[in-house]
Motif scaffolding. Structure first.
Motif, PDB file in Angstrom:
ATOM      1  N   SER A 128      15.708  49.378  16.823  1.00 61.77           N
ATOM      2  CA  SER A 128      15.287  48.101  16.271  1.00 61.77           C
ATOM      3  C   SER A 128      13.824  48.169  15.859  1.00 61.77           C
ATOM      4  CB  SER A 128      15.492  47.007  17.321  1.00 61.77           C
ATOM      5  OG  SER A 128      15.024  45.782  16.830  1.00 61.77           O
ATOM      6  N   GLY A 129      13.534  47.799  14.626  1.00 59.85           N
ATOM      7  CA  GLY A 129      12.170  47.832  14.120  1.00 59.85           C
ATOM      8  C   GLY A 129      11.706  49.207  13.692  1.00 59.85           C
ATOM      9  N   GLY A 130      12.561  50.210  13.798  1.00 62.82           N
ATOM     10  CA  GLY A 130      12.185  51.573  13.429  1.00 62.82           C
ATOM     11  C   GLY A 130      12.836  52.002  12.128  1.00 62.82           C
ATOM     12  N   TRP A 131      12.802  53.267  11.863  1.00 62.88           N
ATOM     13  CA  TRP A 131      13.411  53.823  10.661  1.00 62.88           C
ATOM     14  C   TRP A 131      13.760  55.289  10.891  1.00 62.88           C
ATOM     15  CZ3 TRP A 131      10.178  57.744   9.739  1.00 62.88           C
ATOM     16  CH2 TRP A 131       8.810  57.570   9.901  1.00 62.88           C
ATOM     17  N   VAL A 132      14.595  55.809  10.004  1.00 62.26           N
ATOM     18  CA  VAL A 132      14.955  57.224  10.007  1.00 62.26           C
ATOM     19  C   VAL A 132      14.764  57.737   8.589  1.00 62.26           C
ATOM     20  CG1 VAL A 132      16.812  58.913  10.300  1.00 62.26           C
ATOM     21  CG2 VAL A 132      16.660  56.961  11.852  1.00 62.26           C
ATOM     22  N   ALA A 133      14.109  58.870   8.452  1.00 63.66           N
ATOM     23  CA  ALA A 133      13.970  59.544   7.167  1.00 63.66           C
ATOM     24  C   ALA A 133      14.475  60.967   7.352  1.00 63.66           C
ATOM     25  CB  ALA A 133      12.515  59.553   6.709  1.00 63.66           C
ATOM     26  N   SER A 134      15.260  61.460   6.408  1.00 57.30           N
ATOM     27  CA  SER A 134      15.772  62.826   6.560  1.00 57.30           C
ATOM     28  C   SER A 134      15.849  63.526   5.221  1.00 57.30           C
ATOM     29  CB  SER A 134      17.141  62.813   7.248  1.00 57.30           C
ATOM     30  OG  SER A 134      18.065  62.103   6.479  1.00 57.30           O
ATOM     31  N   THR A 176       4.070  63.918   5.282  1.00 60.57           N
ATOM     32  CA  THR A 176       2.790  63.239   5.075  1.00 60.57           C
ATOM     33  C   THR A 176       2.950  62.017   4.184  1.00 60.57           C
ATOM     34  OG1 THR A 176       1.625  65.333   5.350  1.00 60.57           O
ATOM     35  CG2 THR A 176       0.417  63.566   4.272  1.00 60.57           C
ATOM     36  N   ASP A 177       3.649  62.179   3.064  1.00 59.89           N
ATOM     37  CA  ASP A 177       3.857  61.052   2.151  1.00 59.89           C
ATOM     38  C   ASP A 177       4.590  59.909   2.847  1.00 59.89           C
ATOM     39  OD1 ASP A 177       2.612  62.493   0.162  1.00 59.89           O
ATOM     40  OD2 ASP A 177       4.475  63.032  -0.877  1.00 59.89           O
ATOM     41  N   HIS A 178       5.648  60.246   3.571  1.00 61.75           N
ATOM     42  CA  HIS A 178       6.441  59.206   4.224  1.00 61.75           C
ATOM     43  C   HIS A 178       5.618  58.471   5.291  1.00 61.75           C
ATOM     44  CE1 HIS A 178      10.176  57.148   5.074  1.00 61.75           C
ATOM     45  NE2 HIS A 178       9.818  57.213   6.342  1.00 61.75           N
ATOM     46  N   LEU A 179       4.849  59.201   6.061  1.00 60.21           N
ATOM     47  CA  LEU A 179       4.055  58.557   7.110  1.00 60.21           C
ATOM     48  C   LEU A 179       2.951  57.680   6.525  1.00 60.21           C
ATOM     49  CD1 LEU A 179       3.882  61.380   9.796  1.00 60.21           C
ATOM     50  CD2 LEU A 179       5.352  59.359   9.749  1.00 60.21           C
ATOM     51  N   HIS A 180       2.332  58.116   5.436  1.00 58.39           N
ATOM     52  CA  HIS A 180       1.322  57.265   4.786  1.00 58.39           C
ATOM     53  C   HIS A 180       1.965  55.968   4.282  1.00 58.39           C
ATOM     54  CE1 HIS A 180      -2.174  59.761   5.095  1.00 58.39           C
ATOM     55  NE2 HIS A 180      -1.591  60.790   4.502  1.00 58.39           N
ATOM     56  N   HIS A 213      17.436  71.102   8.131  1.00 60.20           N
ATOM     57  CA  HIS A 213      17.383  69.644   8.005  1.00 60.20           C
ATOM     58  C   HIS A 213      16.189  69.119   8.793  1.00 60.20           C
ATOM     59  CE1 HIS A 213      21.268  69.471   6.044  1.00 60.20           C
ATOM     60  NE2 HIS A 213      21.613  70.423   6.883  1.00 60.20           N
ATOM     61  N   LEU A 214      15.399  68.280   8.141  1.00 60.90           N
ATOM     62  CA  LEU A 214      14.237  67.646   8.761  1.00 60.90           C
ATOM     63  C   LEU A 214      14.517  66.162   8.886  1.00 60.90           C
ATOM     64  CD1 LEU A 214      11.239  67.370   9.645  1.00 60.90           C
ATOM     65  CD2 LEU A 214      10.662  67.300   7.193  1.00 60.90           C
ATOM     66  N   ARG A 215      14.252  65.619  10.067  1.00 58.55           N
ATOM     67  CA  ARG A 215      14.456  64.195  10.298  1.00 58.55           C
ATOM     68  C   ARG A 215      13.256  63.631  11.050  1.00 58.55           C
ATOM     69  NH1 ARG A 215      19.244  60.774  12.516  1.00 58.55           N
ATOM     70  NH2 ARG A 215      18.443  61.238  14.567  1.00 58.55           N
ATOM     71  N   LEU A 216      12.784  62.478  10.605  1.00 65.55           N
ATOM     72  CA  LEU A 216      11.748  61.726  11.305  1.00 65.55           C
ATOM     73  C   LEU A 216      12.387  60.440  11.791  1.00 65.55           C
ATOM     74  CD1 LEU A 216       8.841  62.037   8.699  1.00 65.55           C
ATOM     75  CD2 LEU A 216       9.356  63.568  10.608  1.00 65.55           C
ATOM     76  N   VAL A 217      12.225  60.141  13.061  1.00 60.58           N
ATOM     77  CA  VAL A 217      12.793  58.928  13.640  1.00 60.58           C
ATOM     78  C   VAL A 217      11.646  58.126  14.249  1.00 60.58           C
ATOM     79  CG1 VAL A 217      14.424  57.950  15.300  1.00 60.58           C
ATOM     80  CG2 VAL A 217      14.938  60.138  14.183  1.00 60.58           C
ATOM     81  N   ARG A 218      11.442  56.922  13.713  1.00 58.84           N
ATOM     82  CA  ARG A 218      10.380  56.043  14.208  1.00 58.84           C
ATOM     83  C   ARG A 218      10.982  55.024  15.156  1.00 58.84           C
ATOM     84  NH1 ARG A 218       7.133  52.664  16.146  1.00 58.84           N
ATOM     85  NH2 ARG A 218       5.318  51.915  15.002  1.00 58.84           N
TER      86      ARG A 218
END
Length: 160
Positions: free
Chosen positions: A28-34, A52-56, A87-92
């Motif tokens: 909840s309130g987060g996101w996933v980018a892959s 870097t682009d996604h985090l900015h 595969h790269l995934r960022l989970v906030r």
């Protein structure tokens, strides 16, 4: 005895599915980018830039440099030691989790590299830069994950 084993197996399957679903979807309130990356050394640079682009854009500029170093180390290991796609995934969530999945089932070990070695420092660097890191086996390989703490100011801004 058979009934007990059946119940234990059913519970283990239920818990595994729960864990996988929690990891698949953003909290909840987060996101996933892959992103899917080729098993090619050029993918390391691409992974750094995407991170870097996604985090900015996501308001996590304070984590961009550290996350890009961790991504660089983990994707480099994946490209070096696997044959298939990476595969790269960022989970906030409450933290930023970086996950890199490849098709090699061998679990890497952190080690102390000798002064004259050109490789062998990636997991040590990852360990120093992150809150924690680990691995998990997948059906067709493994995932290396690492967690970065989200700065308190960012947490407070998200809560507002």
């Amino acid at each position: 005895m058979y009934l007990l084993l059946t119940l234990l197996m059913a519970e283990a399957i239920r818990l595994t599915l729960q864990w996988r679903l929690r990891r698949q979807f953003a909290p909840s309130g987060g996101w996933v980018a892959s992103w899917a990356l080729a098993s090619d050394p050029k993918s390391v640079r691409e992974a750094r830039h995407k991170t870097t682009d996604h985090l900015h854009r996501s308001g996590l500029s304070d984590l961009a440099f550290t996350a890009s170093v961790v991504v660089s180390e983990l994707v480099t290991n994946a490209v070096r030691h696997s044959a298939g796609p990476v595969h790269l995934r960022l989970v906030r969530g409450h933290s930023l989790t970086i996950e890199v999945t490849d098709d090699n089932r061998a679990i890497p070990q952190s080690r102390l590299a000798k002064d004259d070695e050109e490789s062998g420092r990636g997991l040590s660097i990852t360990s120093h830069l992150t809150e924690r890191w680990g691995t998990r086996r997948e059906s067709q390989g493994k995932t290396i994950w690492a967690e970065l703490a989200v700065p308190a100011a960012t947490e407070a801004a998200d809560a507002a």
